[in-house]
Design an enzyme around this catalytic site. Sequence first.
Site, mmCIF file in Angstrom:
data_model
loop_
_atom_site.group_PDB
_atom_site.id
_atom_site.type_symbol
_atom_site.label_atom_id
_atom_site.label_comp_id
_atom_site.label_asym_id
_atom_site.label_seq_id
_atom_site.Cartn_x
_atom_site.Cartn_y
_atom_site.Cartn_z
ATOM 1 C CG PHE A 181 -8.015 3.021 1.641
ATOM 2 C CD1 PHE A 181 -6.915 3.449 2.369
ATOM 3 C CD2 PHE A 181 -9.285 3.288 2.143
ATOM 4 C CE1 PHE A 181 -7.069 4.131 3.563
ATOM 5 C CE2 PHE A 181 -9.455 3.969 3.334
ATOM 6 C CZ PHE A 181 -8.344 4.399 4.049
ATOM 7 C CD GLU A 182 -2.378 -1.461 -2.598
ATOM 8 O OE1 GLU A 182 -2.147 -2.687 -2.633
ATOM 9 O OE2 GLU A 182 -1.480 -0.611 -2.741
#
Length: 604
Positions: free
Chosen positions: A390-391
Amino acid sequence: MDRARRARRPRSVLALLTAALLAVPGITALSSAARAADADLAKNGGFESGLDGWTCTAGSTVNSPVHSGSSALQATPAGSDNAQCAQTVTVQPNAQYTLSGYVRGSYVYLGANGTGTTDVSTWTQSAPDWQKLTTTFTTGATTTKVTLYTHGWYGTGAYYADDISLIGPGASTGQPPAAPTGLKTGTVTSSSVALSWSAVTGATSYAVYRDGAKVQTVSGTSATVTGLAPSTAYGFQVTASNDAGESARSAAVTATTTAGTGGGSTDLPAHALVGYLHASFANGSGYTRLADVPDSWDVIDLAFGEPTSATSGDIRFNRCPVTECPNVESDADFKAAVKAKQAAGKKVLISIGGQNGQVQLTTTAARDAFVSSVSNIIDTYGLDGLDIDFEGHSLSLNANDTDFKNPTTPVIVNLISALKTLKAKYGSKFVLTMAPETFFVQMGYQYYGTGKWGGQDPRCGAYLPVIYALRDDLTLLHVQDYNSGPIMGLDNQYHSMGGADFHIAMTDMLLTGFPVAGDANNVFPPLRPDQVAIGMPASTNAGNGYVAPSEVTKTLDCLTKKTNCGSYPTHGTWPALRGLMTWSVNWDRYSNWEFQRNFDAYFG
């Protein structure tokens, strides 16, 4: 992961006044003995011991410029954060104090709160060189604590402070307590040791030390130290404290943790090579078939599964179309390659997220859709598990969410719940890995969410509650040590990409543990070394932060052997460090397998 590239009076008058006062019955001048009792009550006012004693929203120590000694404070306001550093000191009621310090920069403030009378501050609009600020105050009739502070102003540049002092009578706090006795161990597990000791008269708190480092502060006479590695010997001591200070350390006790099998799959090699395979897109590195990935790669992360919308939780894995990847294999061949890799002892995972895949599980419905859709991908292709990459804005903390051990933000709580559900569904062999960026993990040493005064980036440290909650289920954490700004290490110095020191400092933080947002009573515990791999770009094309093979070797030497180290002082030696992760297999192939060949040469 980046798809594209991842007026003073005369002395005679004073003498006459003093003599006159002494001649008047009932009036006593301040004696030399009383003046001798005045002391500098500010702790570490010269910042020679880093930020010890200070709590800062933003700040670090620097070696230049300094007013005296070898260090000074540098702090930079950002957004709605004025970069305040503060400390609370013990004072006497109805007493006069002088606060002073040297500052440089634009709009620098020095003051005191909680005086019990009138709180004071002094400031300078511009100090191109060191300038002394001084103010005085008298404490109230019941005041025993005062908070000193320095800060800058919003939107201005960095300011500096040095030699901060508070001169006045010290509080009558007596003596520090005696050292604790009777320290003994209780329940020992693969990752924790329970401790207890006898109470000390006059103590208000106790500190627990593990192998010489303070790891916990408690108010009672027992504590459990967590985050330990299995089958490892540790030494423990405790101290007692009150307002007068800290006692000597107790006699040491040792304990060896039990063998452990937590953290997902137990059949990874002792040292593993992890790589991302571009499976759903092509870029300048070209498409690589799964069957063509060399046997050196132990964990292959298929990039990427992405959501149908940011908040849907519905994850889809679309393999690269032939129009974009002319040499893409058929679904049947792809599934056969997965089985072949597994037969050879490799792990193939679906990686969720990436640069373009924002995933925000804002509702329980999105959580349930995440579990269902990810399960479908795993079952369809027969995969070994899941990688969370997740970014961007996937994880962000609500303003009132301040405790990483007990998160309340829905996107955090729902993600934890979803991952625990998937782990329970597939069992102990389910491989769970995470690839957060440094901003979401190590930056938590300085900042966590919006901060005590607000104004900070709510994403800062947002991965910490997820990692903490899943630490017993987590197979591997491989933080992306690339595409990163400077990060403060446990030496309270900023470290930047481009050399071994950055990787050493970032990894040491994971293996040592660290106080979150500078709170010594709120420590993110260390991970086991077999749970940690270091994330690096495979080549200059793959992302910012590439280091040559020689720097990779230095990193591994320092962390696993304590040799070939640079300027960063590590807190241990971890021969069981799991290995390396890279973005990506495709970019390494493009660079003639430089990253893989260096890994093989080092670990054999």
